[in-house]
Scaffold this motif. Sequence first.
Motif, PDB file in Angstrom:
ATOM      1  N   GLY A  17       0.771  -1.375  -0.095  1.00 49.13           N
ATOM      2  CA  GLY A  17      -0.035   0.024  -0.046  1.00 49.13           C
ATOM      3  C   GLY A  17       0.794   1.118  -0.016  1.00 49.13           C
ATOM      4  N   ASN A  18       2.152   1.309   0.290  1.00 48.74           N
ATOM      5  CA  ASN A  18       2.950   2.567   0.312  1.00 48.74           C
ATOM      6  C   ASN A  18       4.011   2.173  -0.758  1.00 48.74           C
ATOM      7  OD1 ASN A  18       1.897   3.868   2.382  1.00 48.74           O
ATOM      8  ND2 ASN A  18       3.008   2.473   3.902  1.00 48.74           N
ATOM      9  N   VAL A  19       3.830   1.431  -1.628  1.00 47.06           N
ATOM     10  CA  VAL A  19       4.867   1.200  -2.841  1.00 47.06           C
ATOM     11  C   VAL A  19       4.399   1.483  -4.067  1.00 47.06           C
ATOM     12  CG1 VAL A  19       6.470  -0.148  -3.915  1.00 47.06           C
ATOM     13  CG2 VAL A  19       6.251  -0.324  -1.723  1.00 47.06           C
ATOM     14  N   LEU A  20       4.678   2.368  -4.878  1.00 47.95           N
ATOM     15  CA  LEU A  20       4.234   2.661  -6.523  1.00 47.95           C
ATOM     16  C   LEU A  20       4.978   1.985  -7.536  1.00 47.95           C
ATOM     17  CD1 LEU A  20       3.816   6.570  -5.949  1.00 47.95           C
ATOM     18  CD2 LEU A  20       2.350   4.894  -5.277  1.00 47.95           C
ATOM     19  N   PHE A  21       4.090   1.611  -8.409  1.00 46.27           N
ATOM     20  CA  PHE A  21       4.588   0.533  -9.255  1.00 46.27           C
ATOM     21  C   PHE A  21       4.374   1.382 -10.500  1.00 46.27           C
ATOM     22  CE2 PHE A  21       4.805  -2.601  -6.332  1.00 46.27           C
ATOM     23  CZ  PHE A  21       5.850  -3.617  -6.691  1.00 46.27           C
ATOM     24  N   GLU A  22       5.541   1.052 -11.349  1.00 43.57           N
ATOM     25  CA  GLU A  22       5.239   1.835 -12.989  1.00 43.57           C
ATOM     26  C   GLU A  22       4.090   0.890 -13.853  1.00 43.57           C
ATOM     27  OE1 GLU A  22       8.259   3.100 -16.544  1.00 43.57           O
ATOM     28  OE2 GLU A  22       8.224   0.935 -15.860  1.00 43.57           O
ATOM     29  N   VAL A  23       2.944   1.436 -14.025  1.00 39.57           N
ATOM     30  CA  VAL A  23       1.825   0.937 -14.799  1.00 39.57           C
ATOM     31  C   VAL A  23       1.732   1.404 -16.311  1.00 39.57           C
ATOM     32  CG1 VAL A  23       0.831   0.234 -12.808  1.00 39.57           C
ATOM     33  CG2 VAL A  23       0.310   2.619 -13.447  1.00 39.57           C
ATOM     34  N   ALA A  24       2.001   2.494 -16.229  1.00 38.74           N
ATOM     35  CA  ALA A  24       1.738   3.272 -17.682  1.00 38.74           C
ATOM     36  C   ALA A  24       2.313   2.517 -18.994  1.00 38.74           C
ATOM     37  CB  ALA A  24       1.811   4.652 -17.700  1.00 38.74           C
ATOM     38  N   HIS A  25       3.650   2.450 -18.650  1.00 38.47           N
ATOM     39  CA  HIS A  25       4.732   1.587 -19.641  1.00 38.47           C
ATOM     40  C   HIS A  25       5.457   0.719 -18.986  1.00 38.47           C
ATOM     41  CE1 HIS A  25       3.367   4.974 -22.483  1.00 38.47           C
ATOM     42  NE2 HIS A  25       3.925   5.808 -21.403  1.00 38.47           N
ATOM     43  N   PRO A  26       4.706  -0.451 -18.557  1.00 36.21           N
ATOM     44  CA  PRO A  26       5.356  -1.719 -17.951  1.00 36.21           C
ATOM     45  C   PRO A  26       6.674  -2.164 -18.594  1.00 36.21           C
ATOM     46  CG  PRO A  26       3.393  -2.554 -18.808  1.00 36.21           C
ATOM     47  CD  PRO A  26       3.442  -1.086 -18.992  1.00 36.21           C
ATOM     48  N   SER A  27       7.795  -2.169 -17.773  1.00 39.26           N
ATOM     49  CA  SER A  27       8.969  -2.626 -18.358  1.00 39.26           C
ATOM     50  C   SER A  27       9.053  -4.010 -18.821  1.00 39.26           C
ATOM     51  CB  SER A  27      10.088  -2.493 -17.158  1.00 39.26           C
ATOM     52  OG  SER A  27      11.405  -3.168 -17.811  1.00 39.26           O
ATOM     53  N   PRO A  28       9.753  -4.376 -19.877  1.00 37.12           N
ATOM     54  CA  PRO A  28       9.595  -5.832 -20.321  1.00 37.12           C
ATOM     55  C   PRO A  28      10.463  -6.776 -19.448  1.00 37.12           C
ATOM     56  CG  PRO A  28      11.078  -4.491 -21.804  1.00 37.12           C
ATOM     57  CD  PRO A  28      10.309  -3.746 -20.844  1.00 37.12           C
ATOM     58  N   SER A  29      11.047  -6.001 -18.564  1.00 30.75           N
ATOM     59  CA  SER A  29      12.076  -7.028 -17.674  1.00 30.75           C
ATOM     60  C   SER A  29      11.109  -7.371 -16.298  1.00 30.75           C
ATOM     61  CB  SER A  29      13.262  -6.174 -17.268  1.00 30.75           C
ATOM     62  OG  SER A  29      13.015  -5.431 -16.734  1.00 30.75           O
ATOM     63  N   GLY A  30      10.153  -6.651 -16.102  1.00 33.92           N
ATOM     64  CA  GLY A  30       9.321  -7.202 -14.979  1.00 33.92           C
ATOM     65  C   GLY A  30       8.706  -5.696 -14.339  1.00 33.92           C
ATOM     66  N   PRO A  31       8.149  -5.942 -13.155  1.00 32.38           N
ATOM     67  CA  PRO A  31       7.593  -4.848 -12.390  1.00 32.38           C
ATOM     68  C   PRO A  31       8.651  -3.804 -12.102  1.00 32.38           C
ATOM     69  CG  PRO A  31       6.819  -6.943 -11.659  1.00 32.38           C
ATOM     70  CD  PRO A  31       7.859  -7.309 -12.478  1.00 32.38           C
ATOM     71  N   ARG A  32       8.543  -2.410 -11.889  1.00 31.91           N
ATOM     72  CA  ARG A  32       9.694  -1.341 -11.726  1.00 31.91           C
ATOM     73  C   ARG A  32       8.742  -0.460 -10.310  1.00 31.91           C
ATOM     74  NH1 ARG A  32      11.770   3.535 -12.734  1.00 31.91           N
ATOM     75  NH2 ARG A  32      10.110   4.067 -14.250  1.00 31.91           N
ATOM     76  N   ILE A  33       9.641  -0.464  -9.456  1.00 34.52           N
ATOM     77  CA  ILE A  33       8.984   0.532  -8.342  1.00 34.52           C
ATOM     78  C   ILE A  33       9.505   1.976  -8.825  1.00 34.52           C
ATOM     79  CG2 ILE A  33       9.665   1.229  -5.765  1.00 34.52           C
ATOM     80  CD1 ILE A  33       9.636  -1.619  -5.253  1.00 34.52           C
ATOM     81  N   THR A  34       8.352   2.840  -8.530  1.00 39.52           N
ATOM     82  CA  THR A  34       8.795   4.241  -8.943  1.00 39.52           C
ATOM     83  C   THR A  34       8.617   5.380  -7.764  1.00 39.52           C
ATOM     84  OG1 THR A  34       6.327   4.415  -9.301  1.00 39.52           O
ATOM     85  CG2 THR A  34       7.624   3.886 -11.373  1.00 39.52           C
ATOM     86  N   GLY A  35       8.045   4.451  -6.695  1.00 43.08           N
ATOM     87  CA  GLY A  35       8.155   5.420  -5.467  1.00 43.08           C
ATOM     88  C   GLY A  35       7.885   4.642  -4.257  1.00 43.08           C
ATOM     89  N   VAL A  36       8.331   4.935  -2.959  1.00 47.57           N
ATOM     90  CA  VAL A  36       7.957   4.501  -1.817  1.00 47.57           C
ATOM     91  C   VAL A  36       7.361   5.730  -1.108  1.00 47.57           C
ATOM     92  CG1 VAL A  36       8.693   3.251   0.298  1.00 47.57           C
ATOM     93  CG2 VAL A  36       9.530   2.608  -2.075  1.00 47.57           C
ATOM     94  N   VAL A  37       6.272   5.714  -0.439  1.00 49.08           N
ATOM     95  CA  VAL A  37       5.634   6.941   0.438  1.00 49.08           C
ATOM     96  C   VAL A  37       5.262   6.471   1.906  1.00 49.08           C
ATOM     97  CG1 VAL A  37       4.638   7.606  -1.845  1.00 49.08           C
ATOM     98  CG2 VAL A  37       3.319   5.973  -0.400  1.00 49.08           C
ATOM     99  N   ASP A  38       4.932   7.369   2.516  1.00 46.16           N
ATOM    100  CA  ASP A  38       4.530   7.281   3.909  1.00 46.16           C
ATOM    101  C   ASP A  38       5.641   6.873   4.674  1.00 46.16           C
ATOM    102  OD1 ASP A  38       3.211   7.114   6.366  1.00 46.16           O
ATOM    103  OD2 ASP A  38       1.860   5.560   5.763  1.00 46.16           O
ATOM    104  N   TRP A  39       6.600   7.962   5.250  1.00 48.48           N
ATOM    105  CA  TRP A  39       7.902   7.709   6.011  1.00 48.48           C
ATOM    106  C   TRP A  39       7.582   8.294   7.139  1.00 48.48           C
ATOM    107  CZ3 TRP A  39      11.870   5.188   4.060  1.00 48.48           C
ATOM    108  CH2 TRP A  39      12.124   4.704   2.500  1.00 48.48           C
ATOM    109  N   ALA A  40       6.332   8.235   7.862  1.00 51.65           N
ATOM    110  CA  ALA A  40       6.097   8.844   9.141  1.00 51.65           C
ATOM    111  C   ALA A  40       6.642   8.085  10.123  1.00 51.65           C
ATOM    112  CB  ALA A  40       4.557   9.326   9.293  1.00 51.65           C
ATOM    113  N   GLY A  41       6.613   6.879   9.946  1.00 54.07           N
ATOM    114  CA  GLY A  41       7.324   5.883  11.011  1.00 54.07           C
ATOM    115  C   GLY A  41       8.596   5.714  11.068  1.00 54.07           C
ATOM    116  N   CYS A  42       9.349   6.336  10.041  1.00 58.16           N
ATOM    117  CA  CYS A  42      10.773   6.121   9.829  1.00 58.16           C
ATOM    118  C   CYS A  42      11.716   5.842  11.319  1.00 58.16           C
ATOM    119  CB  CYS A  42      11.501   7.153   9.090  1.00 58.16           C
ATOM    120  SG  CYS A  42      13.258   7.031   8.684  1.00 58.16           S
ATOM    121  N   SER A  43      12.368   4.692  11.491  1.00 58.33           N
ATOM    122  CA  SER A  43      12.920   4.454  12.724  1.00 58.33           C
ATOM    123  C   SER A  43      14.289   3.880  12.454  1.00 58.33           C
ATOM    124  CB  SER A  43      12.050   3.563  13.464  1.00 58.33           C
ATOM    125  OG  SER A  43      10.656   4.008  13.713  1.00 58.33           O
TER     126      SER A  43
END
Length: 301
Positions: free
Chosen positions: A179-205
């Motif tokens: 739920g806090n990881v963004l994946f590329e969906v508009a132009h998926p990579s032929p090599s597989g899923p690619r993460i474009t972002g990680v959000v919600d860092w409020a609990g960073c520890s």
Amino acid sequence: MTRHLGTGERIVGTEALHGGTTAEMRRLTIGGPGGGGTRDLVLRTFVDAEHAEDWLHREADALTSLAETGVPAPARVAVDPVAEQCEYPSLLMTCLAGRTVLDDEGVRLRLPVLARHLVSIHALRPVERPRDYVTLTTADTVVTPEAADAAAWAAAIDVIRGPVPPWEGRFLHRDFQPGNVLFEVAHPSPSGPRITGVVDWAGCSWGPADLDVAHCSTVLALLHGPAWGLRFAEAYEEAGGVLAARASERLYWQVRDGLACSEEVRSVARPWRAAGRTDLTARVVEERLDAYVTGLMNALG
């Protein structure tokens, strides 16, 4: 926070974003001067949160630290932790490409990508170390689901009654999960899923890598089924991550996070249903949590 926009810029559109459990998220479309192009920002607002000021300070500091790394995180634009400029405590940040993917389809391919990314987060060594991790669940606050395997849950509760295992500090996200990881969906990579972002860092520890791995494992078990939760720790090690040396120490962290989820099953499932996973009723999630905790005790206990 409009004073943090560029000269001549203005907000021309807003869109509610789904998935948050502690804060409201909105995408703000910012129009350029003279009707020029647009750009998007995200406003994270804590409408009713007791610890909003603390969370916002922690997230803003984390985003500042992450700006110098290769981790794809939002860039901090402005923060108003005590609602001096906004109606509620808020954080304004850049909008990342991609979207969360919560569907069962493709989880086999996404799992190792999640694991590799978490290894890279744990490898960070910020100049200013965040505060040590905090866990709130105790053996006395665990809520055993109806029709759960009582013996397995009693044994699991006994696990967290024991002493905290020794741990080596790592930079933790503390809520790393689909739920806090963004994946590329508009132009998926032929090599597989690619993460474009990680959000919600409020609990960073700062704490043991096992804690982040355990949390992602629990969420995967609830979203996609217990087998995927049990598989994630293996994927993390295959990606080069290092967990506690002893099986009993690993079990402590895995069980602790699973039991922590027992106290908030309904609030966890609600945003998933709002995001389209209408199959994930509170009953289904409770049954998966029971199967996962039982599986942990059978496999590692």
